[in-house]
Design an enzyme around this catalytic site. Sequence first.
Site, PDB file in Angstrom:
ATOM      1  N   PRO A 169      40.063  40.815  39.793  1.00 33.75           N
ATOM      2  CA  PRO A 169      39.994  41.075  41.238  1.00 33.75           C
ATOM      3  C   PRO A 169      40.474  39.861  42.033  1.00 33.75           C
ATOM      4  CG  PRO A 169      37.987  41.782  40.146  1.00 33.75           C
ATOM      5  CD  PRO A 169      38.773  40.992  39.141  1.00 33.75           C
ATOM      6  N   GLU A 170      41.569  40.037  42.752  1.00 32.43           N
ATOM      7  CA  GLU A 170      42.124  38.961  43.556  1.00 32.43           C
ATOM      8  C   GLU A 170      41.682  39.148  45.003  1.00 32.43           C
ATOM      9  OE1 GLU A 170      46.265  38.311  42.467  1.00 32.43           O
ATOM     10  OE2 GLU A 170      45.863  39.155  40.496  1.00 32.43           O
ATOM     11  N   LYS A 226      38.385  34.488  46.313  1.00 32.90           N
ATOM     12  CA  LYS A 226      38.047  35.562  45.366  1.00 32.90           C
ATOM     13  C   LYS A 226      36.539  35.742  45.231  1.00 32.90           C
ATOM     14  CE  LYS A 226      41.121  33.920  42.248  1.00 32.90           C
ATOM     15  NZ  LYS A 226      41.946  33.824  41.037  1.00 32.90           N
ATOM     16  N   ARG A 267      47.065  31.691  31.492  1.00 31.15           N
ATOM     17  CA  ARG A 267      47.120  33.078  31.928  1.00 31.15           C
ATOM     18  C   ARG A 267      48.458  33.684  31.544  1.00 31.15           C
ATOM     19  NH1 ARG A 267      43.564  34.637  35.737  1.00 31.15           N
ATOM     20  NH2 ARG A 267      44.215  36.670  34.956  1.00 31.15           N
TER      21      ARG A 267
END
Length: 324
Positions: free
Chosen positions: A2-3, A50, A300
């Site tokens: 979730p950004e 965030k 990432r």
Amino acid sequence: MPEGPTVRKFNSLVRPFVNLLIVNVGGRTRQINPQDLKGQHFINSQVHGKNLYMAFGHDNKNSKNYDLCQHEEGQTQSQQAEGSLEKHCLLGDDPLEESSKVPKDLHTGEPTENDLCLRWLRFHFGLYGSVRANEYSRARKENKRGVWRDPSPRLILHFDSERFLVFYNCRMTWCSSPFSEPACDILCPEFDKERALRALSVPRPVCITLMDQRHFSGVGNIIKNEVLFLANVHPLSFGSHLPSESLQCILDHTIRFTCNWLNNKLQRKGLRYHIYMKECCDKGHKVVKESIGPTYGLKRLTWYCPECQPHVKSENAVPSKEDL
Ligand SMILES: [Zn+2]
């Protein structure tokens, strides 16, 4: 993960519950004691980067009588009142946020009694966290043992009229006030573009700078991948070796993409990815997938097109003064 836009969507789900009394609680977590929330009111919520922050307390004038301020044993209410403003609040173990602390000057003027009795719960949604209102998440597939099992809620807040909020896969931490730095929050009107450009221009791969929450709070892996593709910039290009037009292009796309994503979410529209998790780019070139991150930080998965996003390597470029 979730950004920023997704967490703002979560906030839009919880906002209708503001001022309501929590009549019961549920969920499985060791991070907080959910029972502490029973009998409290959900007073307010905020999003910063965030993180979602929810404030709990009493919404009436009888705050002297409630025990929220006595949560930390052994302290009187007035001791806690002094401490809550002085105490810095660590924001969990996210390596990108280790240096994030609540600045003292968030509070201006004399705090009211009610302010002192509010406690804020910070939610960070990690890779898979989510919030649902008046519904539970259901299993989408069988687990490894072939059993259909619904996800286990970490926290459930029950309100009157059988309404409820459910939180999944999140990290929760109590803090005295939200950590807010609008100048670095990509979705805040106060976002400081000049400061962001300076952050991008350092001798560091732009894909790492974009994910640095100290400079681009709210940006996550999807935004990073999409924006660098739209700007035709290779993720490993050093900001210091890119022309200023490219840095400006990255910044413009970051703001536009993030705002569009938020608007889509609020209108329940999907988002079409250009490169994220794609086999080929829009032009049909084969996409490369690599795990990239800071030397001592989280790596990432990064998708990029070597054709559309040529690598500006340091040895091919004239070093900037900062690098010499
Ligand atoms: Zn391409």
